[in-house]
Design an enzyme around this catalytic site. Structure first.
Site, PDB file in Angstrom:
ATOM      1  N   TYR A 101       1.058  -0.897  -0.068  1.00  0.00           N
ATOM      2  CA  TYR A 101       0.095  -0.051   0.267  1.00  0.00           C
ATOM      3  C   TYR A 101       0.780   1.270   0.468  1.00  0.00           C
ATOM      4  CZ  TYR A 101      -3.234   4.039   1.066  1.00  0.00           C
ATOM      5  OH  TYR A 101      -3.896   5.013   1.565  1.00  0.00           O
ATOM      6  N   GLU A 189      -3.343   7.454  -3.887  1.00  0.00           N
ATOM      7  CA  GLU A 189      -2.859   6.580  -3.218  1.00  0.00           C
ATOM      8  C   GLU A 189      -2.964   5.322  -4.501  1.00  0.00           C
ATOM      9  OE1 GLU A 189      -5.802   4.968   0.029  1.00  0.00           O
ATOM     10  OE2 GLU A 189      -6.907   4.781  -1.342  1.00  0.00           O
TER      11      GLU A 189
END
Length: 379
Positions: A101, A189
């Site tokens: 992530y 993101e």
């Protein structure tokens, strides 16, 4: 402005972020037209502005052309969290070794940009933060120096041990940061950031939220706004200088000032009502704004009553009254309207409204107005 996956990836590729070959399709005919250009397996992904697509069956693997067409047909006809799927992204599948992530967000508490990385990619990062907060490494960036090379290297080695892969992850961190800054994003993101079996690193999914207030500096990004999922009333309100957010209640609110608008919604709920909108007409003294605001409220057929709450400073109460009179003349208002006008030219406003003969419920306080509009909306 929330960008869907395909639009977020379009931005990232401009900053050198590798993604798998993909194509956006709005119909099964478009899928049929491009599917032969892909190497199988492929992934068919629903493009909707909500999370949890995979759990809802909106992301599926197809091993051949027939399966891809069948899956695309199914996904284009489904709803995810009440939102209809109007387009799908066809993308070549990745050979996943591990999922990471990577995200950047503005932390309003510290007034700094925060970079977050984690070995636990591919799942909802909010759930990871709740159950395994230590799994997320956060770095607060200096507001003037920004992201330094040694910081990107530090973050990459926190989630990857192999030096070759870590160097690629470092490149992703720096590229995402550039994209975040130069597009005036509020959030950017990549989840998951995938390490493939051959050591390749790619952005398998991406999400970017742009600051609407900075779009005047990015006319090219305005074209990425997906009108299939935008609230038309909110966009129109912005073009007319109004701040409008549609809610789920039945009491229309027209207020000047964001703080007063929030307080108005709170006191409506205190008296048992439900606001239908947040609507701030701002501080300008323009009768046209009031007319536009009332017109916007009336489009919501759930609205049973309207509360106009004005505390006149820069906004003059007499201009508000004139705007309301114009609205009644042009819009055929049949709903009960409660109005509280306090401040600059308050007495002039009361004279204008009294002479107009309009069927208004005038009140002297916000509490009185909220209580009355709740009673009227319940009838």
């Amino acid at each position: 402005m929330k960008l869907l996956e395909y639009a977020s990836k379009a931005i990232l590729t401009k900053y050198g972020v590798p993604v798998k070959k993909n194509h956006l399709c709005k119909s099964i005919e478009e899928v049929q037209g491009i599917i032969d250009e892909f190497t199988f397996p492929v992934v068919v992904k629903a493009q909707v502005p909500v999370g949890g697509r995979g759990k809802a069956g909106g992301i599926k693997l197809a091993k051949d052309k027939g399966e891809a067409l069948n899956i695309a047909q199914q996904i284009l006809g489904m709803e995810i969290k009440g939102i209809p799927v109007k387009k799908v992204l066809i993308e070549e599948a990745a050979r996943i070794k591990s999922e990471l992530y990577l995200g950047i967000v503005l932390d309003r508490a510290t007034k700094r940009n925060i970079i977050m990385v984690s070995k636990e990619g591919g799942v909802e990062i909010e759930e990871v933060a709740r159950t395994h907060p230590d799994a997320i490494i956060k770095l607060s960036l200096h507001p003037y120096l920004g992201l330094q090379d040694f910081e990107a290297k530090y973050l990459s080695y926190k989630i990857v041990s192999e030096s070759g892969v870590a160097n690629k992850v470092q490149y992703f961190i720096k590229s995402l940061y550039r994209a975040y800054l130069e597009t005036d994003a509020q959030l950017a993101e990549i989840n998951p950031l995938v390490v493939e079996e051959d050591g390749n690193v790619i952005a398998l999914d991406a999400k970017i939220i742009l600051d609407d207030n900075a779009l005047f500096r990015h006319q090219d990004l305005e074209s990425l706004r997906d009108m299939d999922y935008e609230n038309i009333e909110e966009l129109e309100a912005r073009s007319k200088g109004l701040s409008y957010v549609k809610l789920d209640g039945n009491i229309g609110c027209c207020v000047n000032g964001a703080g007063l608008a929030m307080a108005t919604m709170d006191i409506i709920k205190l008296y048992g009502g439900e606001p239908a909108n947040f609507l701030d007409v701002g501080g300008s003294s323009n009768p046209e704004k009031i007319k536009n605001a009332v017109e916007l409220i009336l489009r919501d057929k759930r609205v049973k009553a309207i509360l106009i709450n004005i505390f006149g400073g820069i906004t003059r109460c007499d201009d508000v009254a004139m705007g309301l009179v114009e609205a009644y003349r042009e819009l055929n208002i049949s709903l009960p309207v409660v109005i509280r006008l306090t401040g600059t030219n308050e007495e002039k406003a009361k004279v204008i409204l009294a002479r107009s003969g309009l069927p208004l419920y005038g009140v002297s306080s916000m509490a009185e107005g909220a209580k009355l509009v709740c009673e009227l909306s319940a009838k």
